[in-house]
Design a protein around this motif. Sequence first.
Motif, PDB file in Angstrom:
ATOM      1  N   SER A 238     -10.060  16.445   2.633  1.00  0.00           N
ATOM      2  CA  SER A 238      -9.069  15.493   3.226  1.00  0.00           C
ATOM      3  C   SER A 238      -8.928  14.462   2.794  1.00  0.00           C
ATOM      4  CB  SER A 238     -10.568  14.303   4.466  1.00  0.00           C
ATOM      5  OG  SER A 238     -11.500  14.239   3.136  1.00  0.00           O
ATOM      6  N   GLY A 239      -9.645  14.353   1.527  1.00  0.00           N
ATOM      7  CA  GLY A 239      -8.802  13.382   0.490  1.00  0.00           C
ATOM      8  C   GLY A 239      -7.139  14.180   0.167  1.00  0.00           C
ATOM      9  N   ALA A 240      -7.504  15.350  -0.018  1.00  0.00           N
ATOM     10  CA  ALA A 240      -6.120  15.870  -0.924  1.00  0.00           C
ATOM     11  C   ALA A 240      -5.186  15.899   0.793  1.00  0.00           C
ATOM     12  CB  ALA A 240      -6.343  17.747  -1.061  1.00  0.00           C
ATOM     13  N   GLU A 241      -5.487  16.174   1.733  1.00  0.00           N
ATOM     14  CA  GLU A 241      -4.755  16.338   2.947  1.00  0.00           C
ATOM     15  C   GLU A 241      -4.085  14.724   3.622  1.00  0.00           C
ATOM     16  OE1 GLU A 241      -6.104  18.082   6.469  1.00  0.00           O
ATOM     17  OE2 GLU A 241      -6.608  20.357   5.236  1.00  0.00           O
ATOM     18  N   ALA A 242      -4.707  13.770   2.748  1.00  0.00           N
ATOM     19  CA  ALA A 242      -4.171  12.513   3.084  1.00  0.00           C
ATOM     20  C   ALA A 242      -3.307  12.054   2.670  1.00  0.00           C
ATOM     21  CB  ALA A 242      -5.805  11.313   2.747  1.00  0.00           C
ATOM     22  N   LEU A 243      -3.433  13.098   1.400  1.00  0.00           N
ATOM     23  CA  LEU A 243      -1.898  12.747   0.044  1.00  0.00           C
ATOM     24  C   LEU A 243      -0.135  13.091   1.035  1.00  0.00           C
ATOM     25  CD1 LEU A 243      -3.032  14.152  -3.295  1.00  0.00           C
ATOM     26  CD2 LEU A 243      -2.791  11.392  -1.816  1.00  0.00           C
ATOM     27  N   ALA A 244      -0.524  14.262   2.207  1.00  0.00           N
ATOM     28  CA  ALA A 244       1.009  14.417   3.079  1.00  0.00           C
ATOM     29  C   ALA A 244       2.129  13.288   3.689  1.00  0.00           C
ATOM     30  CB  ALA A 244       0.557  15.555   3.991  1.00  0.00           C
ATOM     31  N   PRO A 245       0.790  12.604   4.889  1.00  0.00           N
ATOM     32  CA  PRO A 245       1.228  11.471   4.842  1.00  0.00           C
ATOM     33  C   PRO A 245       1.940  10.667   4.427  1.00  0.00           C
ATOM     34  CG  PRO A 245      -0.945  11.981   6.384  1.00  0.00           C
ATOM     35  CD  PRO A 245      -0.581  13.075   4.680  1.00  0.00           C
ATOM     36  N   GLY A 246       1.432  10.022   3.045  1.00  0.00           N
ATOM     37  CA  GLY A 246       1.559   9.125   2.131  1.00  0.00           C
ATOM     38  C   GLY A 246       2.816   9.811   2.077  1.00  0.00           C
ATOM     39  N   GLN A 247       2.731  11.070   1.514  1.00  0.00           N
ATOM     40  CA  GLN A 247       4.635  11.535   1.203  1.00  0.00           C
ATOM     41  C   GLN A 247       5.926  11.284   2.101  1.00  0.00           C
ATOM     42  OE1 GLN A 247       4.157  15.351  -0.266  1.00  0.00           O
ATOM     43  NE2 GLN A 247       5.776  15.026  -1.695  1.00  0.00           N
ATOM     44  N   ASP A 248       5.543  12.017   3.157  1.00  0.00           N
ATOM     45  CA  ASP A 248       6.201  11.316   4.095  1.00  0.00           C
ATOM     46  C   ASP A 248       6.916  10.310   4.556  1.00  0.00           C
ATOM     47  OD1 ASP A 248       5.663  14.462   4.530  1.00  0.00           O
ATOM     48  OD2 ASP A 248       4.358  14.391   6.207  1.00  0.00           O
ATOM     49  N   LEU A 249       6.046   8.838   4.239  1.00  0.00           N
ATOM     50  CA  LEU A 249       6.268   7.934   4.902  1.00  0.00           C
ATOM     51  C   LEU A 249       7.132   7.757   3.208  1.00  0.00           C
ATOM     52  CD1 LEU A 249       2.852   6.055   5.489  1.00  0.00           C
ATOM     53  CD2 LEU A 249       4.552   6.557   6.758  1.00  0.00           C
ATOM     54  N   ILE A 250       7.001   7.900   2.315  1.00  0.00           N
ATOM     55  CA  ILE A 250       7.726   7.244   1.040  1.00  0.00           C
ATOM     56  C   ILE A 250       9.449   8.407   0.947  1.00  0.00           C
ATOM     57  CG2 ILE A 250       7.890   8.196  -1.842  1.00  0.00           C
ATOM     58  CD1 ILE A 250       5.052   6.968  -1.680  1.00  0.00           C
ATOM     59  N   ARG A 251       8.929   9.577   1.402  1.00  0.00           N
ATOM     60  CA  ARG A 251       9.794  10.047   1.470  1.00  0.00           C
ATOM     61  C   ARG A 251      11.076  10.247   2.449  1.00  0.00           C
ATOM     62  NH1 ARG A 251       8.477  16.537  -0.195  1.00  0.00           N
ATOM     63  NH2 ARG A 251       8.261  16.604  -2.440  1.00  0.00           N
ATOM     64  N   GLY A 252      10.748   9.776   3.448  1.00  0.00           N
ATOM     65  CA  GLY A 252      11.298   8.954   4.664  1.00  0.00           C
ATOM     66  C   GLY A 252      12.132   7.844   4.665  1.00  0.00           C
ATOM     67  N   GLY A 253      11.634   6.930   3.341  1.00  0.00           N
ATOM     68  CA  GLY A 253      12.353   5.677   3.659  1.00  0.00           C
ATOM     69  C   GLY A 253      11.080   4.596   4.205  1.00  0.00           C
ATOM     70  N   ARG A 254      10.455   4.749   5.003  1.00  0.00           N
ATOM     71  CA  ARG A 254       9.646   4.427   5.228  1.00  0.00           C
ATOM     72  C   ARG A 254       8.432   3.271   4.265  1.00  0.00           C
ATOM     73  NH1 ARG A 254       9.208   8.706   8.854  1.00  0.00           N
ATOM     74  NH2 ARG A 254       6.680   9.156   7.975  1.00  0.00           N
ATOM     75  N   ALA A 255       8.231   3.550   3.456  1.00  0.00           N
ATOM     76  CA  ALA A 255       7.325   2.642   2.115  1.00  0.00           C
ATOM     77  C   ALA A 255       7.529   2.866   1.253  1.00  0.00           C
ATOM     78  CB  ALA A 255       5.700   3.569   2.498  1.00  0.00           C
ATOM     79  N   GLY A 256       6.879   2.044   0.019  1.00  0.00           N
ATOM     80  CA  GLY A 256       7.899   2.163  -1.048  1.00  0.00           C
ATOM     81  C   GLY A 256       6.589   2.776  -1.659  1.00  0.00           C
ATOM     82  N   VAL A 257       5.955   2.465  -1.509  1.00  0.00           N
ATOM     83  CA  VAL A 257       4.048   2.752  -1.847  1.00  0.00           C
ATOM     84  C   VAL A 257       3.316   3.054  -1.277  1.00  0.00           C
ATOM     85  CG1 VAL A 257       2.574   1.621  -3.338  1.00  0.00           C
ATOM     86  CG2 VAL A 257       4.878   1.302  -4.072  1.00  0.00           C
ATOM     87  N   VAL A 258       2.712   3.606  -1.188  1.00  0.00           N
ATOM     88  CA  VAL A 258       1.246   4.549  -0.481  1.00  0.00           C
ATOM     89  C   VAL A 258       0.393   4.178  -0.551  1.00  0.00           C
ATOM     90  CG1 VAL A 258       0.445   5.364   1.251  1.00  0.00           C
ATOM     91  CG2 VAL A 258       3.045   5.053   1.309  1.00  0.00           C
ATOM     92  N   VAL A 259      -0.802   3.972  -0.637  1.00  0.00           N
ATOM     93  CA  VAL A 259      -2.631   4.284  -0.987  1.00  0.00           C
ATOM     94  C   VAL A 259      -2.785   5.507  -0.473  1.00  0.00           C
ATOM     95  CG1 VAL A 259      -4.724   3.115  -1.517  1.00  0.00           C
ATOM     96  CG2 VAL A 259      -2.501   1.938  -2.291  1.00  0.00           C
ATOM     97  N   ALA A 260      -3.099   6.927  -0.596  1.00  0.00           N
ATOM     98  CA  ALA A 260      -3.906   7.691  -0.123  1.00  0.00           C
ATOM     99  C   ALA A 260      -4.617   8.243  -1.003  1.00  0.00           C
ATOM    100  CB  ALA A 260      -2.624   8.310   0.854  1.00  0.00           C
ATOM    101  N   GLY A 261      -5.741   8.634  -0.232  1.00  0.00           N
ATOM    102  CA  GLY A 261      -6.785   9.523  -0.650  1.00  0.00           C
ATOM    103  C   GLY A 261      -8.061   9.386   0.101  1.00  0.00           C
ATOM    104  N   GLY A 262      -9.476   9.626  -0.284  1.00  0.00           N
ATOM    105  CA  GLY A 262      -9.947  10.384   0.331  1.00  0.00           C
ATOM    106  C   GLY A 262     -11.560   9.507  -0.693  1.00  0.00           C
ATOM    107  N   ALA A 263     -12.972   9.924  -0.362  1.00  0.00           N
ATOM    108  CA  ALA A 263     -14.083   9.512  -0.979  1.00  0.00           C
ATOM    109  C   ALA A 263     -15.219  10.402  -0.720  1.00  0.00           C
ATOM    110  CB  ALA A 263     -14.452   8.019  -0.883  1.00  0.00           C
TER     111      ALA A 263
END
Length: 65
Positions: A8-33
């Motif tokens: 789940s931590g690794a899978e949480a990175l993909a939506p964050g990457q999509d936000l950055i690539r799509g220009g909807r965010a400049g910085v994203v905090v993503a991951g798991g614990a």
Amino acid sequence: MPLSAGASGAEALAPGQDLIRGGRAGVVVAGGAEACPRPFTIAASAGTEALPTQSVAPTTGPAAS
């Protein structure tokens, strides 16, 4: 969101990457614990059939000897 049992931590990175690539965010905090295995979380994982149902002896590593 995908259903995960361990990645789940690794899978949480993909939506964050999509936000950055799509220009909807400049910085994203993503991951798991890691979570403490509690009866509720074990039961929830068992309900998704994500837990092994058989014991398998290791074939390599220190536990195999």
